[in-house]
Design a protein around this motif. Structure first.
Motif, PDB file in Angstrom:
ATOM      1  N   TRP A 108     117.174  17.598  61.471  1.00 43.89           N
ATOM      2  CA  TRP A 108     116.279  16.631  60.829  1.00 43.89           C
ATOM      3  C   TRP A 108     115.130  17.312  60.089  1.00 43.89           C
TER       4      TRP A 108
ATOM      5  N   THR B  23     116.092  15.682  56.104  1.00 42.74           N
ATOM      6  CA  THR B  23     115.483  14.369  55.899  1.00 42.74           C
ATOM      7  C   THR B  23     114.208  14.498  55.060  1.00 42.74           C
TER       8      THR B  23
ATOM      9  N   SER C 221     111.447  12.924  55.709  1.00 43.17           N
ATOM     10  CA  SER C 221     110.310  13.024  56.634  1.00 43.17           C
ATOM     11  C   SER C 221     110.123  14.452  57.124  1.00 43.17           C
TER      12      SER C 221
ATOM     13  N   VAL D  58     110.352   2.840  66.622  1.00 42.00           N
ATOM     14  CA  VAL D  58     110.282   4.262  66.246  1.00 42.00           C
ATOM     15  C   VAL D  58     111.531   4.756  65.534  1.00 42.00           C
ATOM     16  N   GLY D  59     112.619   3.961  65.556  1.00 42.91           N
ATOM     17  CA  GLY D  59     113.853   4.407  64.929  1.00 42.91           C
ATOM     18  C   GLY D  59     114.629   5.363  65.818  1.00 42.91           C
TER      19      GLY D  59
ATOM     20  N   PHE E 209     111.226  12.475  67.479  1.00 43.56           N
ATOM     21  CA  PHE E 209     111.584  11.327  66.642  1.00 43.56           C
ATOM     22  C   PHE E 209     112.069  11.802  65.277  1.00 43.56           C
ATOM     23  N   LYS E 210     113.069  11.117  64.736  1.00 39.99           N
ATOM     24  CA  LYS E 210     113.576  11.468  63.408  1.00 39.99           C
ATOM     25  C   LYS E 210     112.532  11.230  62.329  1.00 39.99           C
ATOM     26  N   ARG E 211     111.671  10.223  62.512  1.00 35.70           N
ATOM     27  CA  ARG E 211     110.694   9.907  61.470  1.00 35.70           C
ATOM     28  C   ARG E 211     109.650  11.012  61.317  1.00 35.70           C
ATOM     29  N   MET E 212     109.454  11.847  62.377  1.00 36.33           N
ATOM     30  CA  MET E 212     108.541  12.986  62.291  1.00 36.33           C
ATOM     31  C   MET E 212     109.162  14.142  63.081  1.00 36.33           C
TER      32      MET E 212
ATOM     33  N   SER F 196     102.172   6.239  62.074  1.00 31.46           N
ATOM     34  CA  SER F 196     103.589   5.933  61.855  1.00 31.46           C
ATOM     35  C   SER F 196     104.032   6.274  60.442  1.00 31.46           C
ATOM     36  N   GLU F 197     103.093   6.725  59.617  1.00 25.81           N
ATOM     37  CA  GLU F 197     103.401   7.066  58.231  1.00 25.81           C
ATOM     38  C   GLU F 197     103.656   8.558  58.102  1.00 25.81           C
ATOM     39  N   ALA F 198     104.919   8.929  57.873  1.00 27.27           N
ATOM     40  CA  ALA F 198     105.250  10.354  57.735  1.00 27.27           C
ATOM     41  C   ALA F 198     104.536  10.985  56.554  1.00 27.27           C
TER      42      ALA F 198
END
Length: 459
Positions: free
Chosen positions: A67, A71, A73, A165-166, A191-194, A352-354
């Protein structure tokens, strides 16, 4: 591609990926028929009188579908890790879009001269992806970054998808400490988002079954042993900022000791649970009743399954938005959800904002109305403790000033790196007693390692 006008100017947050035929065929790095190129422009524009800073990075071998590198992010976080970078270019093997690999073993180091030769071969590609303005004062010098982390071996043991959180994973890792020969085993939540941010980690302890003998205690060899089982150690804190957060209790140790002597159990509200290491430590090592608020039930499931978090009478877990919840319940005399007031509110919430990079707490937390709500949740001698990774100096100064307006005193604990601080805000004057008279302080000094309690400074 070199004539494509889309790369000639910087466009904030623009993210473009493409593949090109591989004319290099490097045995260790670039060996697939095509190579994947990803270009990200920073969300923060460069000053008008400055030349943009552009850098390239060759994706480490066997991490192409990690990731961190596949990705947007992950790319954003890599960009933010290098100060003042305007554009980051990733170059790696073009592999099918599979899930993050279940097992990763760090390959041997490559020869430095061999890598420099590869970078020389990639220079024309990197130069073609520079914006026009970079050539204003002549040819720019291509800059190549290298990626390094502490992971020697990693295995993903569980995958989850949460509504808030995904996608995220629980992984066991073997890491090197301080670049010496010592190695440690950890269980981590990511987490994948970060993906570059380790949300939680705890020590991992192998339990070797009867008749088994480990000739080398690597995670790889331990996992291959038939009767080996693993459990986590919840009696110590290894996440860098958690020990400083707990150290902030020093400022109200006399108050806590007095309440304990009167027969009260100290109470902590933890906004953000993650793997639950902080909640478990406060409960088991310092005797707190703990209430934890977590936005995603899937995260709580992972914490209970894999990180030793128990949802018992002395640890209450609530699913919901932490900021909304404290503002709603602080105004209710009956405290429907929280039951009673707290001695400490600990905040471990990240943005929550990458696009903000790794930052904490979220901007919506830094408001007078939120701090006033926290005040109402605390006892008269209570304390607010916040893990802070500021977006910039302006954010940090705003946080401190807002806290000074709402609380009696504000203190800082330096976590030990440039990006992380712990802020402590007290509601009333603090008073101290010596270790001999204060049983809680004795316990605190016993379970907390390091000199953080001696490094608390008033702001």
């Amino acid at each position: 591609m070199s004539n494509d006008p889309i790369f000639e100017t910087l466009t904030p947050s623009q993210f473009i990926t493409f593949t090109i035929p591989n004319s290099i065929n490097h045995p260790c790095y670039l060996h697939t028929p095509s190579i994947r190129v990803a270009v990200l422009d920073s969300p923060v524009g460069a000053a008008a009188d400055d030349l943009p800073k552009v850098a390239a990075m060759i994706v480490p071998d066997q991490r192409e579908t990690d990731w961190n590198f596949c990705t947007e992010s992950g790319h954003v976080q890599l960009l933010f890790n290098s100060p003042n970078l305007s554009r980051l270019i990733l170059i790696g093997n073009d592999l099918p879009p599979n899930p993050e690999p279940s097992v990763y073993i760090r390959p041997p180091d490559t020869d430095t001269m061999d890598r420099e030769k590869l970078e020389d071969e990639l220079q024309p590609l990197v130069m073609a992806l520079h914006p026009k303005v970079c050539f204003r004062k002549g040819l720019p010098e291509p800059l190549f970054l290298t990626y390094e982390d502490d992971v020697l071996y990693r295995v993903i043991i569980a995958r989850f998808v949460g509504p808030f959180v995904g996608e995220f994973v629980v992984e066991d890792v073997e890491i090197e400490i301080n670049c010496d020969s010592s190695k440690k085993l950890r269980r981590r939540l990511r987490f994948k988002r970060m993906p570059n941010l380790i949300q939680s980690q705890v020590p991992l302890i192998p339990d070797i079954g009867d008749g088994e003998f480990a000739t080398e205690l690597t995670l790889d060899s331990l996992r291959k042993m038939k009767h080996t089982k693993f459990h986590v150690d919840t009696t110590v804190l290894v996440q860098p900022y958690l020990t400083p957060m707990v150290s902030g209790l020093l400022l109200i140790s006399s108050h806590l000791n007095e309440r304990i002597q009167l027969g009260f159990t100290p109470r902590a509200l933890c906004l953000g649970v993650g793997g639950g290491a902080l909640l478990t430590f406060l409960n088991s090592q310092l005797g707190f009743q703990v209430v934890g608020v977590e936005a995603d039930d899937a995260v709580l499931s992972a914490a209970k399954q894999y990180f030793g978090l128990n949802n018992e009478k002395s640890i209450k877990l609530i699913v919901g938005d932490a900021i909304d919840m404290i503002q709603t319940n602080s105004s209710q005399v009956n405290f429907d959800i929280f039951d009673a007031k707290f001695d400490v509110v600990m905040v471990d919430l990240d943005s929550s904002e990458a696009g903000n990079g790794n930052s904490a707490p979220p901007p919506e937390f830094v408001q007078k109305s939120v701090f006033q709500s926290v005040r109402l949740l605390l006892h008269d001698h209570g304390v607010l403790i916040i893990n802070v990774v500021p977006v910039d100096e302006v954010f940090y100064m705003k946080l401190v000033e807002e806290l000074k307006d709402a609380f009696h005193k504000v203190y800082e604990i330096d976590v030990g790196n440039q990006d992380n601080f712990v802020i402590v805000a007290t509601l009333s004057p603090t008073f101290s007693s010596n270790d001999h008279d204060n049983g809680f302080l004795k316990r605190l000094r016993y379970v907390i390692q390091g000199g953080y309690m001696d490094s608390i400074v008033e702001l």
